[in-house]
Design an enzyme around this catalytic site. Structure first.
Site, PDB file in Angstrom:
ATOM      1  N   LYS A 180       0.818  -1.214   0.000  1.00  0.00           N
ATOM      2  CA  LYS A 180       0.000   0.000   0.000  1.00  0.00           C
ATOM      3  C   LYS A 180       0.858   1.273   0.000  1.00  0.00           C
ATOM      4  CE  LYS A 180      -0.700   0.163   5.027  1.00  0.00           C
ATOM      5  NZ  LYS A 180       0.042   1.395   5.265  1.00  0.00           N
ATOM      6  N   THR A 181       1.979   1.253   0.754  1.00  0.00           N
ATOM      7  CA  THR A 181       2.844   2.438   0.765  1.00  0.00           C
ATOM      8  C   THR A 181       3.443   2.670  -0.616  1.00  0.00           C
ATOM      9  OG1 THR A 181       3.374   2.010   3.089  1.00  0.00           O
ATOM     10  CG2 THR A 181       4.799   3.541   1.907  1.00  0.00           C
ATOM     11  N   ASP A 187      -3.911   7.271   4.134  1.00  0.00           N
ATOM     12  CA  ASP A 187      -3.444   5.923   4.450  1.00  0.00           C
ATOM     13  C   ASP A 187      -4.228   5.373   5.645  1.00  0.00           C
ATOM     14  OD1 ASP A 187      -1.877   3.647   4.414  1.00  0.00           O
ATOM     15  OD2 ASP A 187      -0.208   4.556   5.500  1.00  0.00           O
ATOM     16  N   GLU A 188      -4.296   4.036   5.772  1.00  0.00           N
ATOM     17  CA  GLU A 188      -4.952   3.360   6.901  1.00  0.00           C
ATOM     18  C   GLU A 188      -6.375   3.885   7.110  1.00  0.00           C
ATOM     19  OE1 GLU A 188      -3.547   0.868   7.987  1.00  0.00           O
ATOM     20  OE2 GLU A 188      -1.392   1.102   8.200  1.00  0.00           O
ATOM     21  N   GLN A 197      -7.711  -5.208   8.984  1.00  0.00           N
ATOM     22  CA  GLN A 197      -6.693  -4.740   9.920  1.00  0.00           C
ATOM     23  C   GLN A 197      -7.201  -3.583  10.791  1.00  0.00           C
ATOM     24  OE1 GLN A 197      -2.465  -4.842   8.439  1.00  0.00           O
ATOM     25  NE2 GLN A 197      -3.477  -4.986   6.443  1.00  0.00           N
ATOM     26  N   ARG A 224       2.002 -10.379  10.452  1.00  0.00           N
ATOM     27  CA  ARG A 224       3.301  -9.702  10.608  1.00  0.00           C
ATOM     28  C   ARG A 224       4.430 -10.662  10.231  1.00  0.00           C
ATOM     29  NH1 ARG A 224       1.567  -5.581   9.511  1.00  0.00           N
ATOM     30  NH2 ARG A 224      -0.303  -6.847   9.179  1.00  0.00           N
TER      31      ARG A 224
END
Length: 744
Positions: free
Chosen positions: A37-38, A223-224, A254, A606
């Protein structure tokens, strides 16, 4: 579709490419864990600048942590080295702070407002409780503060909140909310929720300003997005409009901050908020093995509040997931640390992480790490800027910038000790309340002669000290000011270098001086005209230790919430027990249970190569052992992905008994390996233990204690003792004759 300058097709997969080169209007990018995503956000910024000719000053990107913002900034800088950076790459709070520093007077804010940290907020709530004559026991300050925060996240002022109050607690909180805001205003303070709330009020209340800002801001990246609350959604609307060029990136799987006000409906109902929005999914994972992705995907698929997606990778199946069923937390810690120690030939300690549901779980793990001499780093302990000596220096700086900040002034009034005792402070504060003035105004205007001579002399000396420091603050750069402050106050005389604890405090102060020097040299404040002291205090208020964490001290030990956004080749998640994960405080509603499931999903994803899970048959709580049932979430992980082993002690003690989980449905006991690859040589059929109509695992109802599950039975007949874990009040031991229990 070849891109000349950026060559996007060589670095992006087709779904990423489509998101990066999206045209006009809103789009939602559902970016699964580890799907890049980044990369999408940073390459979209670069594409807009390099390929579309959008001026950098017309682009902004917001996220939730300074660490994520710094990573985003560094990547964009590499991609568009020939151009200036976008107008803004940072957090929601930093964006709103920038607006309020520039335009805050339009919504009644003082130019020198200070940002209240969590301890300041609790202090104000305690003052509000005292003024209203309410008990801290009946109204715990943090519970009150949580309710106030929830109201602000929904953009409810005290009046609106009182109109929606449904019970006695909320009605009382509405009055405390009003009092809290009044006290905050007196010290010129804003808390974090206020920053977003006032920014929304500013933009929605000043249409001319909002129109001007929208004219400058052509593209906004968020973002997020799953972590946004209602206030932040309104903030985004106000900045870009419902049909503007918004790219929202997030993953509802998430979303783990519901308790902090995050509203999952913002991402689930995105198309309703931004009509005509394009929705894209990123499902190729670049982090984990397929086994980890399939296991975690099967788990989270049990949630209703989600959009269907299946993550895949071209990295292969990888290792099976290990699950260990321990006798108790000591056995769990020994096995877990030994297992990680055994992986050191393949992985560096810095590549390993232990993720826990609660901070209390770390003690036995730390004991075992210390016993084996394995380096580790406990992440998100006491924040550097929350340490007592640093808070003292910050209070001095805050009081120099705004001496009417009573919270800051009260902290430094007798620090270091200068003869201003408790009685003097109470007299001074009482006089300030009587006059309706800040303490500083009383110090500088009121006749101190009404106080005892010794007290008046000490207060006068403090007043003169602060006046001299104020003059220095107008003349000296920040590092030099701090040097003079330490010398004038004699603050360093509090510490003896030969004392190890004092030496640590001295080193912290030196580190603080370094931070001030670095900030001054970095020119990271907005302009030469900006007040450097205010800019430094703003930066300190918005930074966290986790933002600066680099994972350089051995095995990382942190909570599952802290691990969001991180990744490690090896991840261990201990404590997979009902009541711990899912936590017993988060089982009141289906939504809370779903969030706990997402929390485990975040922990599992993770892991890059190896994932290790564990649970206990019993765990010591408040000094007493409590029998535990394995987490019902383990039932939702398909058998083929797990290799199960267990403690011989657990096997001997549990005898494979069939128990019920706290969810009220059958669940295999921790001692019974029902599925997956079992590392032992024996299997045992479940056996029910019954006596007098009751059995281990039975759900029961008590007239006052409510519902619970039977953990243990001792004896028979009326003298039988029954241990029950009640949903509301925990474990109780009852005598059958008097228990008055009914099966449910």
């Amino acid at each position: 579709m070849t891109q000349g300058k950026l060559d996007l097709e060589s670095v992006l997969n087709p779904e990423q490419f489509a998101a990066v080169t999206h045209g006009t209007g809103p789009q939602l990018v559902l970016a699964g864990a580890g799907s890049g995503k980044t990369r999408v956000i940073t390459h979209r910024v670069a594409w807009l600048i390099e390929e579309q000719g959008v001026p950098p000053h017309a682009i902004a990107a917001v996220t939730f942590t300074n660490k994520a913002a710094r990573e985003m900034k560094d990547r964009v800088e590499d991609l568009v080295a020939r151009h200036p950076l976008p107008t803004f790459l940072g957090t929601f709070h930093r964006y709103s702070l920038r607006l309020l520093r520039r335009y805050g007077e339009r919504v009644g804010l003082r130019r020198d407002f200070v940002i209240l940290d969590s301890k300041d907020q609790v202090a104000l709530v305690k003052q509000a409780l005292e003024r209203d004559g309410l008990s801290e026991k009946a109204f715990p300050p943090r519970a009150v503060l949580s309710a106030i925060s929830g109201a602000k996240n929904r953009l409810l002022d005290p009046t609106a909140y009182s109109q929606q109050a449904e019970d006695f607690f909320q009605r009382k909180v509405s009055g405390l909310y009003r009092r809290y805001q009044h006290l905050a205003s007196q010290v010129g303070g804003l808390d974090f929720d206020d920053m977003i709330r006032f920014a929304v009020q500013l933009l929605e209340g000043d249409e001319e300003l909002a129109r001007r800002l929208r004219g400058r801001l052509q593209h906004l990246m968020v973002d997020e997005f799953q972590d946004t609350n209602q206030a932040q959604l309104r903030f985004v609307h106000a900045l870009i409009g419902e049909a503007g060029n918004l790219t929202a990136v997030g993953d509802e799987d998430q979303g783990i901050y519901r308790w902090r006000g995050a509203d999952l409906s913002n991402i689930l109902d995105f198309e309703a908020s931004f009509p005509g929005a394009v929705v894209r999914k990123l499902e190729q994972n670049y982090r984990s093995t397929q086994t980890i992705l399939d296991a975690s995907g099967a788990l989270v698929a049990n949630n209703r509040g989600r959009r269907a997606k299946r993550l895949w990778t071209d990295q292969g199946a990888g290792e099976v997931i290990q699950l260990y069923k321990a006798h108790d937390e000591q056995d769990e810690a020994r096995w877990l640390i030994n297992t990680l120690d055994g992986l050191r030939s393949d992985y560096d300690l810095r590549e390993m992480a232990i993720l826990v549901r609660t901070n209390a779980q770390t003690r036995t793990l730390e004991d075992q790490l210390l016993k084996k001499g394995i380096p580790y780093e406990l992440v998100a302990g006491v924040r550097f800027y929350d340490r007592a000596e640093i808070k003292d220096l910050l209070a001095y700086l805050q009081a120099l910038r705004n001496p009417r900040n009573d919270l800051a002034l009260q902290r430094i009034l007798n620090q270091p000790p200068r003869g201003i005792g408790k009685n003097t402070r109470l007299l001074l504060e009482g006089r300030a309340r009587e006059l309706g003035q800040p303490v500083w105004d009383v110090l500088t205007q009121d006749d101190l002669g009404s106080l005892p001579a010794r007290s008046a002399k000490a207060l006068g000396a403090f007043r003169d000290l602060m006046r001299s420091l104020q003059r220095l603050a107008e003349q000296l750069p920040l590092p030099a000011l701090l040097d003079q402050l330490l010398a004038a106050t004699g603050y360093m005389d509090l510490f003896r270098p030969e004392d190890p604890e004092h030496q640590a405090r001295i080193e912290n102060i030196r580190e603080f001086l370094s931070a001030a020097q670095e900030f001054t040299e970095s020119k990271s404040y907005q302009s030469e005209e900006e007040d450097l002291l205010v800019a430094f205090l703003d930066r300190v208020a918005l930074v966290s230790d986790l933002d600066a964490w680099k994972g350089k001290g051995g095995i990382s030990v942190m909570t599952l919430h802290s691990a969001k956004g991180l990744e490690f080749p090896v991840v261990a998640v201990p404590g997979l027990e009902d009541g711990l994960l899912p936590h017993f405080n988060a089982q009141k509603t289906p939504e809370e249970v779903e969030e706990e499931r997402r929390l485990l999903y975040v922990g599992m994803t993770r892991a890059e190569k190896r994932l290790i899970l564990s649970c206990c048959g019993r765990r010591r709580v408040a000094g007493q052992f409590q029998d535990r049932q394995e987490s019902p979430f383990l039932e939702e992980i398909p058998a083929e992905y797990l290799e199960i082993s267990q403690s011989p002690s657990l096997f001997a003690n549990t005898q494979g008994a069939n128990v019920h989980s706290f969810f009220g449905r059958p669940s295999r006991s921790p001692g019974y390996p029902p599925r997956g690859r079992y590392a032992g040589d024996r299997t045992v059929e479940p056996v029910a233990e019954e006596s007098g109509g009751f059995a281990r695992g039975s759900r029961v109802q008590h007239p006052t204690l409510g519902t619970g599950v039977i953990l243990e039975l001792e004896g028979t007949g009326d003298a039988m003792k029954i241990s029950v874990y009640f949903d509301r009040s925990g474990k109780r031991r009852l005598v059958a004759r008097y228990a008055n229990l009914e099966l449910v």
